[in-house]
Design a protein around this motif. Structure first.
Motif, mmCIF file in Angstrom:
data_model
loop_
_atom_site.group_PDB
_atom_site.id
_atom_site.type_symbol
_atom_site.label_atom_id
_atom_site.label_comp_id
_atom_site.label_asym_id
_atom_site.label_seq_id
_atom_site.Cartn_x
_atom_site.Cartn_y
_atom_site.Cartn_z
ATOM 1 N N SER A 41 48.209 40.497 37.252
ATOM 2 C CA SER A 41 47.549 40.417 35.965
ATOM 3 C C SER A 41 47.530 39.017 35.382
ATOM 4 O O SER A 41 46.920 38.773 34.366
ATOM 5 C CB SER A 41 48.215 41.358 34.957
ATOM 6 N N GLU B 22 33.665 31.991 24.775
ATOM 7 C CA GLU B 22 34.062 33.395 24.733
ATOM 8 C C GLU B 22 33.813 33.937 23.332
ATOM 9 O O GLU B 22 34.108 33.284 22.345
ATOM 10 C CB GLU B 22 35.555 33.486 25.057
ATOM 11 N N LEU C 56 34.587 36.886 20.525
ATOM 12 C CA LEU C 56 35.457 37.977 20.115
ATOM 13 C C LEU C 56 34.965 38.483 18.771
ATOM 14 O O LEU C 56 34.448 37.719 17.972
ATOM 15 C CB LEU C 56 36.904 37.481 19.962
ATOM 16 N N LYS D 65 36.191 41.166 15.522
ATOM 17 C CA LYS D 65 37.144 42.130 14.977
ATOM 18 C C LYS D 65 36.646 42.618 13.617
ATOM 19 O O LYS D 65 36.044 41.882 12.853
ATOM 20 C CB LYS D 65 38.527 41.494 14.780
ATOM 21 N N TYR E 229 44.926 40.279 13.928
ATOM 22 C CA TYR E 229 44.592 39.667 15.204
ATOM 23 C C TYR E 229 44.702 38.154 15.137
ATOM 24 O O TYR E 229 45.334 37.516 15.975
ATOM 25 C CB TYR E 229 43.170 40.063 15.613
ATOM 26 N N THR F 166 48.284 36.841 14.827
ATOM 27 C CA THR F 166 49.024 36.978 16.078
ATOM 28 C C THR F 166 48.648 35.846 17.027
ATOM 29 O O THR F 166 49.504 35.232 17.667
ATOM 30 C CB THR F 166 48.720 38.328 16.743
ATOM 31 N N TYR G 213 53.295 41.267 21.008
ATOM 32 C CA TYR G 213 52.295 40.432 21.668
ATOM 33 C C TYR G 213 52.947 39.279 22.400
ATOM 34 O O TYR G 213 52.624 38.977 23.545
ATOM 35 C CB TYR G 213 51.293 39.905 20.631
ATOM 36 N N LEU H 13 51.353 39.960 30.882
ATOM 37 C CA LEU H 13 50.587 41.205 30.960
ATOM 38 C C LEU H 13 49.494 41.312 29.915
ATOM 39 O O LEU H 13 48.980 42.401 29.669
ATOM 40 C CB LEU H 13 51.544 42.397 30.797
ATOM 41 N N SER I 95 45.718 43.363 30.251
ATOM 42 C CA SER I 95 45.837 44.124 31.497
ATOM 43 C C SER I 95 46.117 45.589 31.189
ATOM 44 O O SER I 95 46.573 45.937 30.117
ATOM 45 C CB SER I 95 46.973 43.570 32.344
ATOM 46 N N GLY J 218 49.772 46.109 30.617
ATOM 47 C CA GLY J 218 50.159 45.620 29.302
ATOM 48 C C GLY J 218 49.817 46.611 28.207
ATOM 49 O O GLY J 218 50.568 46.820 27.273
ATOM 50 N N TRP K 93 47.062 48.541 19.407
ATOM 51 C CA TRP K 93 47.680 47.740 20.459
ATOM 52 C C TRP K 93 46.649 47.154 21.430
ATOM 53 O O TRP K 93 46.652 45.956 21.681
ATOM 54 C CB TRP K 93 48.747 48.564 21.183
ATOM 55 N N LEU L 148 43.691 46.556 20.767
ATOM 56 C CA LEU L 148 42.925 45.603 19.974
ATOM 57 C C LEU L 148 43.590 44.244 19.956
ATOM 58 O O LEU L 148 42.926 43.218 20.008
ATOM 59 C CB LEU L 148 42.776 46.126 18.541
ATOM 60 N N ILE L 149 44.898 44.241 19.922
ATOM 61 C CA ILE L 149 45.630 42.988 19.806
ATOM 62 C C ILE L 149 45.703 42.265 21.142
ATOM 63 O O ILE L 149 45.620 41.042 21.196
ATOM 64 C CB ILE L 149 47.051 43.248 19.261
ATOM 65 N N VAL M 169 43.860 42.824 24.095
ATOM 66 C CA VAL M 169 42.716 42.743 25.008
ATOM 67 C C VAL M 169 41.679 41.761 24.487
ATOM 68 O O VAL M 169 41.220 41.867 23.368
ATOM 69 C CB VAL M 169 42.059 44.134 25.179
ATOM 70 N N ARG M 170 41.333 40.792 25.306
ATOM 71 C CA ARG M 170 40.293 39.849 24.918
ATOM 72 C C ARG M 170 39.012 40.119 25.680
ATOM 73 O O ARG M 170 37.933 39.985 25.175
ATOM 74 C CB ARG M 170 40.731 38.425 25.256
ATOM 75 N N ASP M 171 39.177 40.512 26.914
ATOM 76 C CA ASP M 171 38.052 40.718 27.807
ATOM 77 C C ASP M 171 37.276 41.965 27.401
ATOM 78 O O ASP M 171 37.834 43.057 27.387
ATOM 79 C CB ASP M 171 38.632 40.884 29.210
ATOM 80 N N GLN N 159 38.214 46.797 27.415
ATOM 81 C CA GLN N 159 38.480 47.537 26.179
ATOM 82 C C GLN N 159 38.538 49.027 26.412
ATOM 83 O O GLN N 159 37.890 49.568 27.295
ATOM 84 C CB GLN N 159 37.391 47.216 25.159
#
Lengths: 321, 422, 282
Positions: free
Chosen positions: B28, B69, B71, B73, B81, B84, C134, C142, C145, C148, C218, C220-221, C223-225, C229
């Motif tokens: 990963s 990229e 994103l 939200k 988000y 963090t 996170y 992770l 993934s 993760g 979780w 949401l926090i 996963v970027r790709d 999702q």
């Protein structure tokens, strides 16, 4: 103290299962067994350590700091705790959270009645079981949105029904009322969590051996007597678990409150968890939020300990002959 | 016979678990990129996915060595988000914020000062409507460029006005309260307002109430006029003239209620129009009107684009910002989403076109460019959210009937002062 | 409960008993179903719920909102991701929790402490752990993934206690017999405890599925790709500012709900009294 907790948990059906193993073979066997026990506990402990304990420690550390997202962070000792003492929103949130806990028994009793009913031989019990369970897997956001509509003062279902039936003249403001906002949320919560309680209690019911009932019937015990002498005592661990879940919900029920009232109006439905979130992310006060988290955790430990004191000490054992 | 697990077996299991986990972890781990990478985080605008893909494709032509990229939200999760990511050291290079959130970050030193960039390229500054651009200044530094702009205005249901024998939109606060009362018969509501991000503040400003002293250090709203205003609002709410969800509802409720045709006036910002129209078959030029509130006061609730301090490529981010706020792209955006972007050139052409194709929408959007000198509810307060948190619950206490106005304003004053002094 | 002699008085009492049961259950069902009716209704008609008086019957329903949902978001992709994460979570839950519960049925020093600790940990709300969780997941490499996303849900105290209650009810005699036959501890769990705890397994499968399937914050926090999702993250698409999507929103919620219900229906067998209890546990 530790013993009362452990005796409250297992289904004590008179058999001393899990009692001290006979020490055949002496210390080596016992030591091997101990290693095994800890190995078996390890995966779960690792997950809890990583995702519960460590974050808690992070919060503890943060609670003594003046944390700046972009700048320097300094230590300020117990300043946040002192602020909390004088923070009336904190006390309101705490009180609301306790009210939330106090409402758990209502849901549990209802779920217990339902579980007993669907566990009997009534026809269509599968259908009833499914209907009761339907609400639990529904996303909490959806639950919040639909109940918010039902409670609406002008266009909501409840007011519509009440007015059509002539029970009230002027509509009732549920979620806009300082007194009724939290109880309204509690009702929605009960609606959603009933299925969860039911499934826990049903699982517990399966652990009760059938022959106990058969023996009791032969002895002429009525259904009520069987209920109170056999079912309920042997269901105690599941009921305790359900209560624990109820307490847990009141400390973690963020989505429902957030969607329905955001803690309003004027904090009348604010819970500790929503206040923590607001402080951390809306008011950019992660450090203060951490302090509240720590206080909440300590409160929980105290509650758990007290709960065991109360329910422990009573032997779970039941005479089955 | 042995009944326990031999030690070797335990070790074997442990080793196996550890290696599996390690394998997973390695699989990963992301492959390190050769390219440079920037990311931009938008606020609840996932429906414009196509546009953003086009942005990225275009930027690839300008800077082939950069990967972009996207994103997105939703509002409630955005701060969680973003914070963090900041704490983890990987903040999105560009962020799009709504309302006053940018202030929290800028005042704490979390955003890049764009003034220097604009000083080097003054034609960028000239693109934008100055009043809206000024929205994002703090301590004379400019932190954001406009993405799309809006401010509050008054929508009104002409049919309900006619039924109540009222001519046109109210011309004063007292008239507004009077009209609200007149139209609220039965299940109809006279008036609704949105309440997030100081959107209700024009009601106070039009009565001469100031929130804070000019130096933004002390509360200044505990005045007899404020008490009067608050009492009028509370009375209208109690009488049913103002629907209670004005004070407790989130944005979708008042908009949905107005769309249902039961509400005389809605105080909201321009995007609400398109939401309402989608839900209101009754809506047309005869039945619907848009106007400024008495006094022309409005709270802006615009979306801006800025650069995070933690960005590793602020210069590239600036290039990206320049591109997306250029006329070509703002015009496209306006066309697809029916918003104004603050880019003077494209807004002018957008409105022109709209006047022919969709005059009603044009009339709504036109108000957004008028009276931009009467913007209020947009103080450059570092502690904006804490002041709001101290102030607004007290307002709720009055309008929902728990406290008297003088009591509540007194309490609010001490709370706000405390929040300001921390 | 179980019938005994077929005395007519008993039979009538039982029938009356059943009538009152039905009445009670029908009342409960009504309470549970009313909100659902509205969710379903709106998902099929998409009408504005702010219209008064509310329409009680369906007004020209159509399934197009469900179609919308499928196309508005990459539903199939999200579904697959959710499925993978949930399977991971379920397998880990069934295995790890069973092991932990078995260990807790034994007496050892520190058991009480562990139990108190676990109980208290359960009550730390996720919202307070977002940032550290996170960071930790990042350190483990992770982020973004499947593992993760699933890892924090790999073990839950509720499931451990459900297992424990069930394991405690297994007669000691069976275990002793197994030990005499030379079974290792792991085999005891697999060959005796679990088969006799079918309802506990079913409960845990259902619960761990639901928690992982509905988990929103979780993923949401971390996963970027966009390709990674999970389903709940698609929710935001229906809550966007610009569109009225209540019909589609409710259709989406119904679609997300279905797998959990399906799982529950499949597990119904395990909850029928008499099937799992009886001679084996008596």
């Amino acid at each position: 103290m530790q013993n009362t907790l452990t005796t409250a948990m297992p289904v004590a059906s008179g058999r001393a299962h899990g009692a001290a193993l006979p020490r055949r073979g002496g210390g080596l066997k016992r030591r091997r067994e101990l290693i095994l026990i800890w190995v078996f506990l390890l995966p779960s402990l690792v997950v809890f350590f990583l995702y519960r304990i460590l974050p808690l420690l992070w919060n503890v550390m943060l609670s003594f700091q003046d944390f700046s997202l972009f700048g320097k962070t300094g230590w300020i000792g117990i300043e946040h705790y002192r602020e909390m003492l004088g923070d009336e929103v904190f006390w309101t949130s705490l009180w609301n959270t306790l009210l939330y806990i106090a409402s758990a028994p209502v849901g549990i009793v209802l779920a217990l009645a339902i579980a007993l009913m669907v566990n009997s031989e009534v026809r269509g019990r599968n259908v009833y079981r499914t209907i009761v369970f339907l609400s639990y897997p529904l996303m909490t956001v959806a639950v919040g949105i639909i109940w918010r509509w039902m409670y609406d003062e002008k266009v909501g279902l409840f007011n519509y029904v009440l007015r059509t039936l002539g029970i009230i003249d002027t509509p009732l403001p549920f979620l806009q009322s300082f007194e009724w906002a939290l109880p309204s949320i509690l009702l929605a919560n009960v609606w959603q969590i009933l299925g969860f309680y039911m499934i826990i209690l049903l699982a517990g019911l399966q652990n009760i051996p059938q022959n106990l009932y058969e023996a009791a019937s032969i002895d002429g015990a009525s259904a009520t007597q069987q209920l109170f002498r056999i079912t309920l005592p042997l269901l105690r661990p599941s009921i305790f678990l359900a209560f624990v879940i109820g307490v847990m919900t009141s400390f973690t029920s963020f989505d429902l409150v957030y969607v329905m009232t955001q803690g309003g109006p004027a904090h009348s439905s604010e819970l500790l968890v929503t206040y923590i979130y607001k402080n951390a992310f809306e008011l950019s006060r992660v450090d203060y939020a951490a302090a509240i988290t720590v206080v909440q955790f300590l409160l929980l430990v105290a509650l758990t300990w007290a709960g065991n004191r109360i329910s422990g000490g009573e032997a779970g054992a039941v005479k089955t002959e | 016979m042995s009944t326990h697990m031999p030690l070797s077996r335990i070790t074997r299991i442990a080793r196996g678990t550890a290696s599996t986990l390690l394998a997973f972890a390695m699989l990963s781990t992301p492959v390190l990129a050769q390219q440079k990478k920037i990311s931009f985080l938008t606020w609840n605008i996932a429906d414009q996915e196509e546009l953003f893909k086009e942005w990225i494709a275009e930027f690839k032509k300008i800077r082939p060595d950069v990967d972009v990229e996207w994103l997105d939200k939703k509002g409630p999760e955005f701060p969680a988000y973003y914070q963090t990511q900041v704490i983890a050291g990987t903040p999105p290079d560009i962020i799009n914020t709504q309302g006053g959130l940018w202030l929290e970050y800028a005042a704490a030193g979390g955003m890049v000062d764009l003034t220097q960039y604009m000083a080097k390229e003054p034609e960028v500054r000239k693109r934008f409507n100055a009043d809206y651009l000024a929205n994002w200044t703090y301590e004379d530094k400019n932190y954001m460029l406009p993405f799309y702009i809006s401010k509050s205005l008054l929508f009104y249901n002409k049919t309900m006005f006619k039924e109540a024998g009222l001519a046109g939109p109210p011309q004063s606060f007292e008239q507004m309260m009077e009209y609200a009362g007149k139209m609220s018969k039965g299940d109809k509501t006279g008036m609704l307002t949105l309440n997030f991000d100081w959107l209700y503040w024009p009601f106070f400003k039009m009565n001469g109430v100031e929130l804070l002293s000019p130096d933004l250090k002390k509360a200044a709203f505990n005045t007899p006029k404020a008490v009067q205003t608050l009492e009028a609002l509370a009375k209208a709410t109690a009488d049913g003239g103002i629907n209670k969800i004005s004070w407790t509802g989130r944005w979708v409720e008042p908009n949905g209620a107005f769309a249902a045709g039961n509400v005389g006036m809605l105080h909201a910002h321009s995007p609400a129009f398109f939401f309402i129209r989608g839900q209101a078959p009754w809506l047309n030029a005869e039945t619907f009107g848009a106007a400024h509130v008495p006094g022309g006061w409005a709270t802006p609730n615009s979306h801006g684009l800025g650069i995070s301090k933690g960005s590793k490529h602020p210069d590239i981010a600036w290039e990206f910002l320049k591109m997306v706020t250029s006329e070509k792209w703002t015009a496209k955006f306006s066309e697809r989403r029916k918003v104004l972007t603050g880019n003077i050139a494209s807004d002018t052409t957008t409105l022109e076109k709209m006047r022919k194709d969709d005059p009603l929408a044009a009339s709504v959007l036109q108000t957004q460019l008028e009276q931009t000198d009467k913007l209020t509810g947009n103080w450059r307060l570092a502690k904006d959210s804490r002041v709001k948190e101290a102030f607004y619950p007290e307002i709720q206490n009055v309008v929902l009937g728990r406290k008297t106005a003088s009591e509540a304003l007194k309490d609010a004053e001490s709370k706000v002062n405390r929040a300001l002094s921390r | 409960m179980t019938a005994n002699a077929h005395r007519p008085r008993r039979a009538t009492a039982r029938r009356k008993h059943h009538w009152s049961l039905h009445a009670g259950l029908l009342a409960v069902s009504f309470f549970m179903l009313v909100p659902f009716y509205w969710v379903l209704k709106t998902s099929l008609t998409g009408e504005n719920i702010f219209v008064y008086p509310p329409k009680l019957l369906l007004n020209d329903p159509h399934p197009f909102y469900y179609v919308d949902v499928w196309y508005l978001i990459p539903f199939a992709r999200y579904l697959a991701n959710s499925a993978i994460v949930s399977v991971l979570a379920i397998v880990a839950n069934v295995v790890f929790n069973a092991m932990a519960a078995y260990a807790l049925t034994k007496h050892f020093r520190g058991r009480g402490l562990i139990i108190t600790l676990l109980l208290s940990c359960m009550m730390i709300p996720f919202q307070t752990t977002i940032v550290p969780a996170y960071l930790i997941t990042g350190k483990l490499g992770l982020l973004n993934s499947y593992l993760g996303m699933a890892l924090p849900t790999f073990s839950t105290i509720v499931c451990i206690f459900v297992y424990k209650a069930s394991f405690d009810a297994v007669p000691k005699s069976l275990i002793d017999a197994a030990r005499i036959d030379g079974l290792s501890e792991l085999q005891v769990i697999m060959k005796i405890m679990i088969p006799l705890s079918a309802s506990a397994v079913a409960t845990n499968v259902i619960l761990s599925f639901i928690w992982s399937w509905n988990n929103f914050m979780w993923p949401l926090i971390i996963v970027r790709d966009p390709d990674m999702q999970t389903l709940p993250l698609g929710l935001s698409r229906f809550l966007t500012y610009h569109e009225n999507t209540t019909g589609a929103l409710y259709a989406f919620c119904v679609m997300v709900l279905l797998p959990g219900i399906l799982l529950f229906l499949m597990a119904q067998r395990e909850f029928i009294q008499g099937l799992t209890s009886g001679a084996t546990k008596g």
